[in-house]
Design a protein around this motif. Structure first.
Motif, PDB file in Angstrom:
ATOM      1  N   THR A  25      -9.073  -7.987  -1.128  1.00 61.38           N
ATOM      2  CA  THR A  25      -8.666  -6.601  -0.769  1.00 61.38           C
ATOM      3  C   THR A  25      -9.204  -5.863   0.553  1.00 61.38           C
ATOM      4  N   GLN A  52      -4.961   1.897  -1.005  1.00 64.98           N
ATOM      5  CA  GLN A  52      -3.897   2.128  -1.874  1.00 64.98           C
ATOM      6  C   GLN A  52      -3.049   0.799  -2.087  1.00 64.98           C
ATOM      7  N   ASP A  53      -3.153   0.189  -0.695  1.00 69.27           N
ATOM      8  CA  ASP A  53      -2.093  -0.945  -0.642  1.00 69.27           C
ATOM      9  C   ASP A  53      -2.670  -1.945  -1.567  1.00 69.27           C
ATOM     10  N   GLU A  72      -2.005  -1.362  -5.041  1.00 69.65           N
ATOM     11  CA  GLU A  72      -0.569  -1.743  -5.436  1.00 69.65           C
ATOM     12  C   GLU A  72      -0.191  -3.155  -5.489  1.00 69.65           C
ATOM     13  N   THR A  73      -1.216  -4.006  -4.745  1.00 70.03           N
ATOM     14  CA  THR A  73      -0.820  -5.388  -4.632  1.00 70.03           C
ATOM     15  C   THR A  73      -1.570  -6.031  -6.010  1.00 70.03           C
ATOM     16  N   LEU A 122      -1.887  -4.271  -8.737  1.00 65.80           N
ATOM     17  CA  LEU A 122      -1.126  -4.155 -10.075  1.00 65.80           C
ATOM     18  C   LEU A 122       0.304  -5.112  -9.966  1.00 65.80           C
ATOM     19  N   ALA A 123       0.929  -5.223  -8.829  1.00 66.12           N
ATOM     20  CA  ALA A 123       2.129  -6.120  -8.761  1.00 66.12           C
ATOM     21  C   ALA A 123       1.639  -7.381  -9.192  1.00 66.12           C
TER      22      ALA A 123
END
Length: 497
Positions: free
Chosen positions: A63, A72-73, A76-77, A79-80
């Motif tokens: 990260t 935030q990116d 989101e990564t 969670l994806a």
């Protein structure tokens, strides 16, 4: 970001153990080097490593924790990745910076690992795959792990990503390189150092990356030779502050000596230094970058602003005039030298006059690439507690103004290169379109050069890694269009594919 959640990517030969990990990298080039260290450790630990999450048992996300958007990116990564059905592990800067707090707020991740876990990363993932839960660390200021005096830091036993030594008793130039490439392209980053001793009031990086530590020059040369043998043609030197390289090794001018040595490595045709601090960029370094064959005359200078009052509140040094003098000194030695920088607008206490001063600097600086960031408070920074906060709508208005100006100025700068000759390293060939970069264009951030047919070089014969001289015939924003006129250095047959 290196890596993807679906699709084709670089994958090693199948591993009989059947344990597959997808390693996804967000953020800067320094993180990419760290990921390649992790990949080597995982490979040695029996894991099949790729950058493709499809069918992976574990997705390890390296990260970024620099600014709010990057964080935030990262979320989101993560969670994806959880949606793929794989077990998810967070590592990297955001994981190190927030530790237990991130773990508590992100139950989708089976583990949140800090830098101290890197040495045992294969065992950690073994545990994750077996269903173990790991207690996340409580973050601490990693600057406190190293001596205050820089020359005492080399002996400290502290985990520093990208600095791993396989056998400290073996001479640096003979050690095994603990790195496994995740990209087969002709360009690779080489990490000079980690951490930072500066105290910029807007930056939290030193608290989780630690104090400044250089890597041994012989180790760097050995890694450069290893990279060259894997097909790398351009080295991009990265760190939090490259101009400090060597100060903890007893030689603050060590970068000036290292650059020619790296440029002389067999197979390397270009070396590019990045992350230069203006206040530490000495005349000797300017001269070496400008005049050394094989070193790109390229100056990635961290200006951040040009108004003296704003710079003082940022705990930085300089002014419009000093910065222009620095650029002038570089161009006096290499008139076509490239230059880029980043700037923050809306810093606490910034006035309209400060913005006007920044506009004056940008208008006179003739930078090839300009990054503009709108200020936002960052956890744990001095700036977050400063008075004189600029209203959000004012920040947006100033940001829009400066971005518009920057786009216009960079376009003009590209147009100044029309008719000139540029040395282009071919990066990729996709559906017949040949894309590369001139010396003033760093990977991903500074635009590119598209090569088109002419009389000088057989275009279909070009391959990634070739270095050609080309004449600029057109521009598209910061990007160039050029006709190759001469092959300077063809990539070795073994790396031409």
């Amino acid at each position: 970001m290196t890596g993807n959640l679906a699709g084709v990517s670089v994958t090693p030969s199948p591993n009989p153990s059947g344990r597959r990990v997808a390693l996804l990298t967000l953020g800067c080039a320094r993180n990419e080097v760290d990921s390649e260290e992790l990949a080597a450790r995982l490979d040695a630990g029996g894991w099949e490593v790729s950058t493709d999450a499809s069918g992976a048992d574990v997705v390890l996300v390296n990260t970024c924790g620099f600014v709010e958007k990057a964080k935030q990116d990262s979320i989101e990564t993560l969670l994806a990745a959880a949606d793929t059905g794989a077990k998810v592990v967070a590592a990297g800067c955001m994981a190190e910076r927030y530790g237990k707090e991130l773990a508590d707020s992100l139950p989708e991740a089976q583990a949140v690992l800090g830098f101290d876990d890197y040495a045992d990363i294969a065992a950690r993932l073994d545990g994750v795959l077996a269903g173990e839960r790991f207690d996340a660390h409580t973050p601490r200021d990693r600057r406190e792990l190293l001596p205050i005096t820089p020359v005492q830091r080399q002996a400290a036993k502290v985990v520093i990503p990208g600095h791993a030594t396989v056998d400290e008793h073996t001479p640096a130039h003979l050690r095994t390189v603990l790195r496994r490439r995740l990209d087969s392209g002709p360009v690779a980053s080489l990490k000079l150092a980690s951490g930072c001793d500066r105290r910029c009031s807007f930056c939290a990086i030193p608290t989780f990356r630690g104090a400044f530590v250089s890597r041994d020059p012989q180790e760097l040369l050995a890694e450069a030779e290893w990279l060259a043998k894997s097909g790398v043609r351009e080295l991009v030197l990265v760190s939090e502050n490259s101009t400090s390289y060597g100060k903890d090794l007893g030689d603050p001018r060590l970068l000036e000596k290292l650059l020619p040595q790296l440029a002389a490595v067999d197979g390397i045709v270009r070396v590019r230094a990045s992350y230069l601090q203006p206040a530490e960029t000495r005349p000797g370094l300017v001269e070496v970058i400008a005049n050394t064959p094989g070193v790109a005359p390229y100056y990635d200078l961290s200006f951040q602003h040009s108004s003296e009052p704003v710079l003082r509140r940022m705990r930085r040094f300089g002014s419009t005039e000093r910065f222009l003098e620095l650029l002038d000194s570089a161009r006096a030695l290499a008139p076509a030298a490239g230059a880029r920088s980043n700037f923050i607008v809306g810093f606490p206490g910034e006035t309209k006059a400060d913005v006007d001063e920044l506009v004056r600097f940008l208008s006179e600086a003739r930078l090839d690439a300009i990054g503009i960031f709108d200020y936002s408070d960052e956890d744990g920074t001095e700036a977050a507690g400063l008075p004189g906060k600029v209203k959000e709508d004012t920040i947006k208005r100033r940001y829009d103004r400066v971005v518009s100006l920057a786009d216009e100025l960079c376009t003009q700068r590209a147009e100044e290169r029309l008719g000139s000759l540029v040395d282009v390293l071919v990066d990729s060939i996709t559906d017949g379109e040949i894309e590369g970069r001139a010396e003033h264009q760093a990977p991903e951030v500074d635009g590119s050069t598209t090569l088109v047919a002419g009389d000088g070089v057989d275009l279909p014969a070009l391959r990634p890694g070739d270095l050609v001289r080309a004449r600029v015939t057109g521009t598209e924003g910061v990007d160039l269009i050029a006709v190759p006129v001469e092959m300077i250095d063809a990539a070795p047959v073994s790396s031409r594919g």
